[in-house]
Design an enzyme around this catalytic site. Structure first.
Site, short mmCIF file in Angstrom:
data_model
loop_
_atom_site.label_atom_id
_atom_site.label_comp_id
_atom_site.label_asym_id
_atom_site.label_seq_id
_atom_site.Cartn_x
_atom_site.Cartn_y
_atom_site.Cartn_z
N ARG A 126 0.84 -1.20 0.00
CA ARG A 126 0.00 0.00 0.00
C ARG A 126 0.87 1.24 0.00
O ARG A 126 1.85 1.31 0.72
CB ARG A 126 -0.86 -0.03 1.27
CG ARG A 126 -1.57 1.24 1.61
CD ARG A 126 -2.28 1.10 2.98
NE ARG A 126 -2.77 2.38 3.40
CZ ARG A 126 -2.10 3.25 4.12
NH1 ARG A 126 -0.89 2.98 4.55
NH2 ARG A 126 -2.63 4.41 4.43
N ASP A 135 0.34 2.82 8.98
CA ASP A 135 1.48 1.91 9.13
C ASP A 135 1.91 1.80 10.59
O ASP A 135 2.16 0.70 11.08
CB ASP A 135 2.66 2.36 8.26
CG ASP A 135 2.39 2.15 6.77
OD1 ASP A 135 1.83 1.11 6.42
OD2 ASP A 135 2.74 3.04 5.98
N ASP A 164 6.50 0.09 5.91
CA ASP A 164 5.25 -0.11 5.19
C ASP A 164 4.63 -1.47 5.53
O ASP A 164 5.30 -2.49 5.47
CB ASP A 164 5.48 -0.03 3.68
CG ASP A 164 5.89 1.36 3.25
OD1 ASP A 164 5.45 2.34 3.89
OD2 ASP A 164 6.64 1.48 2.26
#
Length: 173
Positions: A126, A135, A164
């Site tokens: 993403r 995150d 991430d």
């Protein structure tokens, strides 16, 4: 392409996607038919912006079938989730997103989280909005994660770094 350039390009692409209501309905139908959704008791969502996949129907439906529905609020640079009802009032934050005005955050388990993004890739990565709220939150919580986007926002590969968080599933129209 670096993240900032990709983010700018895909925000523009997302803004110009046609038939968002029809596509959002297709995504809604796919979400509610997943095992993850059917089995969850508590779902964290977000109130969509105009250019995003519309989450209003999913919020309303989830409340109507008795799920505990949570929406996020940014507090001191962290994402905090609040339980909502059909009567919950949402206000536009400084970031332009709608947040509940309630002050009592939810401290129970969250079974499923629907995560927004600028774009996603076929490896369940993403690209968010660059602030790292999701995150950071997801790195500290073990929750099933579904990213949703229009098919125009799904790439083969996006750049990632150690912070991430991967999604468990990406759903598009």
């Amino acid at each position: 392409m670096d993240k900032q350039t990709l983010r700018k390009e895909y925000l523009e692409i997302r803004k110009n996607i046609l038939d968002k209501d029809i596509k959002s309905k297709l995504i809604f139908n796919k979400i509610v038919n997943t095992k993850e959704y059917r089995q969850c008791k508590t779902i964290a969502l977000y109130k969509s912006l105009d250019s995003e996949v519309n989450t209003d129907e999913l919020i309303d439906y989830s409340l109507s079938v008795g799920k505990i529905v949570l929406l996020p609020k940014v507090i001191d640079n962290d994402l905090v989730f609040y339980k909502i009802t059909k009567e919950t009032i949402l206000i536009k934050s400084a970031f332009g997103v709608y947040e509940p005005i309630e002050e009592n955050n939810y401290n129970g388990n969250i079974d499923l989280i629907i995560v927004p993004g600028v774009c996603f890739d076929k490896n369940n990565n993403r690209l968010g909005f660059g602030k790292g709220y999701y995150d950071r939150y997801l790195s500290n919580n073990s929750i099933k994660k579904i990213g949703i986007c229009f098919k125009e926002q799904l790439l083969d590969n996006i750049p990632t770094d150690i912070n991430d968080m991967k999604m468990d599933l990406i759903i598009t129209d």
